[in-house]
Design an enzyme around this catalytic site. Sequence first.
Site, PDB file in Angstrom:
ATOM      1  N   ALA A 153     -16.374   1.614  13.602  1.00  0.00           N
ATOM      2  CA  ALA A 153     -16.528   2.560  14.708  1.00  0.00           C
ATOM      3  C   ALA A 153     -15.173   3.037  15.234  1.00  0.00           C
ATOM      4  CB  ALA A 153     -17.340   1.920  15.830  1.00  0.00           C
TER       5      ALA A 153
ATOM      6  N   LEU B 286     -12.901   1.086  16.563  1.00  0.00           N
ATOM      7  CA  LEU B 286     -12.509   0.315  17.750  1.00  0.00           C
ATOM      8  C   LEU B 286     -11.620  -0.872  17.362  1.00  0.00           C
ATOM      9  CD1 LEU B 286     -15.853   0.322  19.768  1.00  0.00           C
ATOM     10  CD2 LEU B 286     -13.973   1.942  19.829  1.00  0.00           C
ATOM     11  N   SER B 287     -11.128  -0.844  16.142  1.00  0.00           N
ATOM     12  CA  SER B 287     -10.150  -1.834  15.678  1.00  0.00           C
ATOM     13  C   SER B 287     -10.673  -3.256  15.610  1.00  0.00           C
ATOM     14  CB  SER B 287      -8.901  -1.813  16.555  1.00  0.00           C
ATOM     15  OG  SER B 287      -8.270  -0.608  16.393  1.00  0.00           O
ATOM     16  N   SER B 288     -11.817  -3.391  14.952  1.00  0.00           N
ATOM     17  CA  SER B 288     -12.326  -4.747  14.751  1.00  0.00           C
ATOM     18  C   SER B 288     -11.354  -5.552  13.892  1.00  0.00           C
ATOM     19  CB  SER B 288     -13.703  -4.704  14.095  1.00  0.00           C
ATOM     20  OG  SER B 288     -13.653  -3.913  12.936  1.00  0.00           O
TER      21      SER B 288
ATOM     22  N   ASP C 241      -2.946  -0.675  17.180  1.00  0.00           N
ATOM     23  CA  ASP C 241      -4.155  -1.492  17.336  1.00  0.00           C
ATOM     24  C   ASP C 241      -3.809  -2.938  17.659  1.00  0.00           C
ATOM     25  OD1 ASP C 241      -5.167   0.882  16.501  1.00  0.00           O
ATOM     26  OD2 ASP C 241      -5.934   0.163  14.590  1.00  0.00           O
TER      27      ASP C 241
ATOM     28  N   TYR D  11      -5.685   7.673   4.925  1.00  0.00           N
ATOM     29  CA  TYR D  11      -4.743   7.219   5.962  1.00  0.00           C
ATOM     30  C   TYR D  11      -3.356   7.051   5.346  1.00  0.00           C
ATOM     31  CZ  TYR D  11      -2.832   4.584   9.875  1.00  0.00           C
ATOM     32  OH  TYR D  11      -2.061   4.176  10.936  1.00  0.00           O
TER      33      TYR D  11
HETATM   34  C1  GLA Z   1      -5.721   3.368  12.938  1.00  0.00           C
HETATM   35  C2  GLA Z   1      -4.415   2.605  12.733  1.00  0.00           C
HETATM   36  C3  GLA Z   1      -3.460   2.803  13.910  1.00  0.00           C
HETATM   37  C4  GLA Z   1      -3.279   4.280  14.235  1.00  0.00           C
HETATM   38  C5  GLA Z   1      -4.634   4.973  14.316  1.00  0.00           C
HETATM   39  C6  GLA Z   1      -4.504   6.461  14.474  1.00  0.00           C
HETATM   40  O1  GLA Z   1      -6.438   2.831  14.010  1.00  0.00           O
HETATM   41  O2  GLA Z   1      -4.658   1.229  12.574  1.00  0.00           O
HETATM   42  O3  GLA Z   1      -2.209   2.198  13.622  1.00  0.00           O
HETATM   43  O4  GLA Z   1      -2.438   4.915  13.334  1.00  0.00           O
HETATM   44  O5  GLA Z   1      -5.443   4.730  13.182  1.00  0.00           O
HETATM   45  O6  GLA Z   1      -3.884   6.759  15.667  1.00  0.00           O
END
Ligand code: GLA
Length: 386
Positions: free
Chosen positions: A123, A125-127, A172, A222
Amino acid sequence: MDITPSSIREKFKKLFPGEPLSIRSPGRINLIGEHTDYNDGFVMPAAIDREIFFAIAPAENNTSCIHAMKYGESFHPDIQNPEKVDQPLWANYLLGVLRQFVDGGYSMQHFNCVFGGNVPLGAGLSSSAALECGFAFALSELNGLHIPKQKLMFMAQWAEHHFAGVKCGIMDQFASMMGEEGKVMLLDCRSMEFQYFPLALDNHAIVLCDTKVKHALVDSEYNTRRQECERGVEVLKQHYPAIKSLRDVTRDMLTIHATELTGKVFNRCQYIVEEIIRVQGASKDLLQHNLTAFGAKMYETHYGLSKLYEVSCPELDFLVEQAKSFDAVLGSRMMGGGFGGCTINLIRKDDVHHFISALSTAYKNAFGIDMGVHVVQIKDGTSIVA
Ligand code: GLA
């Protein structure tokens, strides 16, 4: 079933002996400043009340065991020589962290660990950062190492780069580790200087609308974006040797050398250069309580991410377009790496209900998918649970 620190503890007690240490580590939102972190720019994240919990204790035998509550699966890491594995994939985030402890020369005892949480996967939200940061912190505390968080977050980022294969920036892991309840952070990803400021939203709320899609190629796209930015820097460096990253580049430099920035490189650089400027303006807007100006910048960010940086997708674009038709919405944009995940919306509180229901219906009609909604609170970063 709701996963809480207590349910993780209970599971631990069923599987292993001893009194475990309880750790929590949050996911994050980002108000503005997307894809700027790996370009030495600014970001404005906050840790949220979607978390991964760990119960960890020393093991009495000479093996270590990690149990993933979500998958009902256990894994025995080799803590002397942790290497990447083909399966289970979740283990790699933790193995990468272990590798950093081994390479850093930290001595570790064998351990048993259970983890699980409620950060939705995919999602945006950086799981994964929550997982890496929580585990790094847990290992550090369990072994009495008390490694500073500002060091642990880079160990966690290393795990993401080398064991998960995503060349992410530091946002993150920084947000997950360093968050403070009720506060957003403005981080300068070049100097790593940061400041907290209270998020005074007055009568507004932050609502995340979840597309529930995660398109393939997210990770490779990415890494490609990162290379395109590096390419831009390489080209401009020939004219301006002092340039180290897109942080040092101006709009004028881009215009003058536009024809040399071939393919998609010009657009990628343009977005980043503008976004770095935008975040600085946005932080002033917040301090001056000018939420209208802040929201307008959120829309500009989305436009750039969608049209110049090309990390959006039809589902995200649709949700942002729809949001624009609500007077109560001050700003809306895709959040995180892109290609799916959530939009972040700044909206007047009394209209949240109506907004969610109208957007859900429109989204369902357009894509046949039930939109997810997360109304989040801003919480402390990675910590021991009392
Ligand atoms: C992901 C990466 C982050 C950042 C974002 C985009 O969440 O882990 O480091 O680059 O994308 O802002």
